[in-house]
Design a protein around this motif. Structure first.
Motif, PDB file in Angstrom:
ATOM      1  N   ASP A 114     -13.297  -6.139   0.849  1.00 40.82           N
ATOM      2  CA  ASP A 114     -11.930  -4.883   0.258  1.00 40.82           C
ATOM      3  C   ASP A 114     -11.061  -4.821   1.633  1.00 40.82           C
ATOM      4  N   ALA A 115     -10.580  -4.828   2.517  1.00 39.11           N
ATOM      5  CA  ALA A 115      -9.392  -5.294   2.974  1.00 39.11           C
ATOM      6  C   ALA A 115      -8.393  -6.430   2.989  1.00 39.11           C
ATOM      7  N   ALA A 116      -9.302  -7.754   2.224  1.00 38.54           N
ATOM      8  CA  ALA A 116      -8.545  -8.502   1.719  1.00 38.54           C
ATOM      9  C   ALA A 116      -7.939  -8.115   0.333  1.00 38.54           C
ATOM     10  N   ALA A 117      -9.166  -7.557  -0.503  1.00 37.81           N
ATOM     11  CA  ALA A 117      -8.073  -6.853  -1.509  1.00 37.81           C
ATOM     12  C   ALA A 117      -6.680  -6.338  -1.934  1.00 37.81           C
ATOM     13  N   HIS A 118      -7.275  -5.353  -0.281  1.00 39.21           N
ATOM     14  CA  HIS A 118      -6.067  -3.816  -0.104  1.00 39.21           C
ATOM     15  C   HIS A 118      -5.205  -5.198   0.405  1.00 39.21           C
ATOM     16  N   LEU A 119      -5.380  -6.386   1.056  1.00 38.75           N
ATOM     17  CA  LEU A 119      -3.722  -6.371   1.247  1.00 38.75           C
ATOM     18  C   LEU A 119      -3.507  -8.107   0.350  1.00 38.75           C
ATOM     19  N   PHE A 120      -3.795  -8.445   0.303  1.00 38.69           N
ATOM     20  CA  PHE A 120      -3.810  -9.247  -1.376  1.00 38.69           C
ATOM     21  C   PHE A 120      -2.315  -8.579  -2.304  1.00 38.69           C
ATOM     22  N   ALA A 121      -2.756  -6.750  -2.739  1.00 37.39           N
ATOM     23  CA  ALA A 121      -2.707  -6.322  -3.893  1.00 37.39           C
ATOM     24  C   ALA A 121      -0.815  -6.179  -3.149  1.00 37.39           C
ATOM     25  N   ARG A 169       0.371  -8.060  -0.095  1.00 33.25           N
ATOM     26  CA  ARG A 169       1.583  -7.985   0.494  1.00 33.25           C
ATOM     27  C   ARG A 169       0.978  -9.910  -0.468  1.00 33.25           C
ATOM     28  N   GLY A 170       0.950  -9.426  -2.423  1.00 36.74           N
ATOM     29  CA  GLY A 170       0.225 -10.809  -2.590  1.00 36.74           C
ATOM     30  C   GLY A 170      -0.490 -12.193  -1.456  1.00 36.74           C
ATOM     31  N   TYR A 171      -1.043 -13.149  -1.870  1.00 37.02           N
ATOM     32  CA  TYR A 171      -1.346 -13.973  -1.478  1.00 37.02           C
ATOM     33  C   TYR A 171      -1.448 -14.260  -0.003  1.00 37.02           C
ATOM     34  N   ARG A 172       0.054 -15.385  -0.502  1.00 35.85           N
ATOM     35  CA  ARG A 172       0.399 -15.761   0.807  1.00 35.85           C
ATOM     36  C   ARG A 172       1.128 -15.252   1.441  1.00 35.85           C
ATOM     37  N   GLY A 173       1.332 -13.317   1.084  1.00 34.44           N
ATOM     38  CA  GLY A 173       1.892 -13.151   2.130  1.00 34.44           C
ATOM     39  C   GLY A 173       0.902 -12.126   3.415  1.00 34.44           C
ATOM     40  N   THR A 174       0.124 -12.581   3.319  1.00 36.76           N
ATOM     41  CA  THR A 174      -1.104 -11.734   3.727  1.00 36.76           C
ATOM     42  C   THR A 174      -2.303 -13.813   4.634  1.00 36.76           C
ATOM     43  N   THR A 221      -6.045  -1.676  -7.786  1.00 37.51           N
ATOM     44  CA  THR A 221      -7.189  -2.428  -8.518  1.00 37.51           C
ATOM     45  C   THR A 221      -5.451  -3.775  -9.302  1.00 37.51           C
ATOM     46  N   SER A 222      -4.911  -3.017  -9.967  1.00 32.81           N
ATOM     47  CA  SER A 222      -4.497  -3.065 -10.827  1.00 32.81           C
ATOM     48  C   SER A 222      -3.363  -4.261 -10.550  1.00 32.81           C
ATOM     49  N   LYS A 223      -2.342  -3.644  -9.404  1.00 32.57           N
ATOM     50  CA  LYS A 223      -1.243  -4.276  -8.077  1.00 32.57           C
ATOM     51  C   LYS A 223      -2.236  -5.838  -8.111  1.00 32.57           C
ATOM     52  N   LEU A 224      -3.728  -6.078  -7.631  1.00 29.86           N
ATOM     53  CA  LEU A 224      -3.831  -6.466  -7.599  1.00 29.86           C
ATOM     54  C   LEU A 224      -3.619  -8.215  -8.421  1.00 29.86           C
ATOM     55  N   ILE A 225      -4.151  -7.285  -9.971  1.00 30.36           N
ATOM     56  CA  ILE A 225      -4.183  -8.273 -11.338  1.00 30.36           C
ATOM     57  C   ILE A 225      -2.809  -8.477 -10.813  1.00 30.36           C
ATOM     58  N   MET A 226      -1.847  -8.204 -10.921  1.00 29.04           N
ATOM     59  CA  MET A 226      -0.852  -7.706 -11.375  1.00 29.04           C
ATOM     60  C   MET A 226       0.138  -9.282 -10.516  1.00 29.04           C
ATOM     61  N   ASP A 281      -8.523  -8.669  10.996  1.00 33.50           N
ATOM     62  CA  ASP A 281      -7.857  -7.405  12.067  1.00 33.50           C
ATOM     63  C   ASP A 281      -8.185  -5.711  11.371  1.00 33.50           C
ATOM     64  N   ARG A 282      -8.013  -6.166   9.814  1.00 32.04           N
ATOM     65  CA  ARG A 282      -8.588  -4.341   9.108  1.00 32.04           C
ATOM     66  C   ARG A 282      -9.028  -4.475   8.615  1.00 32.04           C
ATOM     67  N   ALA A 283     -10.534  -5.931   8.999  1.00 30.76           N
ATOM     68  CA  ALA A 283     -11.898  -5.611   8.397  1.00 30.76           C
ATOM     69  C   ALA A 283     -12.392  -5.407   9.885  1.00 30.76           C
ATOM     70  N   GLY A 284     -11.712  -5.542  10.872  1.00 31.26           N
ATOM     71  CA  GLY A 284     -12.843  -4.997  12.265  1.00 31.26           C
ATOM     72  C   GLY A 284     -13.559  -6.456  12.762  1.00 31.26           C
ATOM     73  N   ALA A 285     -13.184  -7.708  11.892  1.00 30.40           N
ATOM     74  CA  ALA A 285     -13.709  -8.736  12.468  1.00 30.40           C
ATOM     75  C   ALA A 285     -13.163  -9.870  12.801  1.00 30.40           C
ATOM     76  N   ASN A 286     -13.956 -10.613  13.381  1.00 28.85           N
ATOM     77  CA  ASN A 286     -13.079 -12.212  13.526  1.00 28.85           C
ATOM     78  C   ASN A 286     -12.626 -12.593  12.942  1.00 28.85           C
ATOM     79  N   LEU A 287     -11.655 -13.578  13.770  1.00 27.99           N
ATOM     80  CA  LEU A 287     -10.750 -14.555  12.728  1.00 27.99           C
ATOM     81  C   LEU A 287     -11.166 -15.869  12.015  1.00 27.99           C
ATOM     82  N   ALA A 288     -12.894 -15.171  12.891  1.00 33.12           N
ATOM     83  CA  ALA A 288     -12.991 -17.247  12.045  1.00 33.12           C
ATOM     84  C   ALA A 288     -14.709 -16.452  11.247  1.00 33.12           C
TER      85      ALA A 288
END
Lengths: 195, 195
Positions: free
Chosen positions: B12-19, B21-26, B105-110, B33-40
């Motif tokens: 969920d966090a990745a879908a939101h952030l990729f949409a 800021r983009g893939y490389r921008g995330t 979702t549409s921003k993600l597809i775009m 951090d957004r998912a409340g999980a550890n980096l690893a």
DNA sequence: GCCTCATTCAAACGTTCGTTTAAATCAGTC
DNA sequence: GACTGATTTAAACGAACGTTTGAATGAGGC
């Protein structure tokens, strides 16, 4: 004014690499290597990587929008209310001309449109919205039955088809054919009766 | 099978952030951090950042293409050669349904369509081209006068308008209106006489 | 209690990034 | 040939990146 030689070579290299790998996917080092320049040349001539992108985008987009303005002027000189098909051709034509002139231009535009980062979009100047508004007004006269919302939607479709189809379609279909395809496709779409 | 809780929270966090800021921008750190999980956790559950993107893209696209297949099946059950407008509605409908269901979702597809990096595009599976080919065949029957090149061009226009217009237009025009606008716009475009 | 396995954690790894710095080079002008 | 200002150069800076590691934690079966 700064040595124009390395400056334009950096612009050329950046335009190619931004189109190929995107803004964030292109390092300043890759640009200067391809340009045969020193790493610090980007900072010296443009200030920063973001300002380099703005310069690249301006150089690509400005000839397109001035040509679109000129084509609209020519149309309005003959007929104050040009038909839809002519407006579509006047809009689409310059995009194909400029995109065919420089390899990868359409991919660059697609990259700019698709990148969600504010950094990538913020280069846009007032000339852009001006030509957009002028065509919007012309289409409003040609399509008086359309609500403003639906007209706005169709204008977005205009840009979407030209940008996306040129970006990925150039390899499959010749430039002249796909220009004609785009005009018939978009003229029919714009002329559709209101929903 | 890996704890589904943190796994889906990362998706969920990745879908939101990729949409957004983009893939490389995330960064992976921003996702965890957004998912409340550890980096690893990304490396543990997905293997790498690129495989995380593939998982995100699959989760977004798969329901769309299965719905598009189902809609085409329904159409073909009634009529072996459906009219163009029905084919357009069957294609566009699921994209609007899924894009309206999940914000961004549409921003993600775009973002995926616009990113020139191979890394971002390589997630695509065989199901995608399958549904594409099925609609291509259906449109070929509905539009027998069109050359293969022009039909292919128009299919690309179909995808371009739905993706781009939903990505930027959602804020200005309501979902139901813009679905109707898209169908009339694209049905007219697809039905245009050959060039 | 103990073992096993999956999961989470803090920490560090090495690399690459954009930017900055200060010295070096070059082209004109006097 | 020295002075000046613009340009290029090599080197380094600190920060952020994706990934890896090895220990800690948790639950379930014996």
């Amino acid at each position: 004014m700064t040595n124009p030689d390395t400056r334009t070579q950096i612009l050329d290299a950046a335009a190619h690499l931004f189109a190929e790998r995107g803004y964030r996917g292109t390092s300043v080092r890759a640009v200067t290597d391809r340009a045969g320049a020193n790493l610090a040349a980007v900072g010296y001539h443009f200030g920063s990587k973001a300002e380099l992108l703005a310069a690249v985008a301006r150089r690509v987009v400005e000839p397109i929008i001035t040509a679109q303005c000129a084509a609209l002027d020519r149309l309005l000189a003959e007929n104050p209310e040009p038909p839809v098909a002519d407006l579509v051709a006047a809009w689409v034509g310059p995009m194909f001309d400029e995109m065919s002139a420089a390899e990868g231009t359409s991919k660059l535009i697609m990259m700019i449109l698709g990148d969600p980062a504010e950094e990538v979009r913020s280069w846009t100047g007032p000339a852009q919205s001006t030509v957009y508004d002028r065509y919007l007004a012309a289409f409003r006269h040609a399509l008086p039955a359309l609500s403003p919302e639906e007209l706005w939607f169709r204008m977005r479709g205009l840009l979407a088809v030209t940008a996306v189809d040129r970006a990925e379609g150039a390899c499959r279909v010749g430039g002249e054919e796909s220009r004609a395809y785009a005009i018939t496709f978009l003229a029919a779409a714009m002329s559709a009766p209101p929903t």
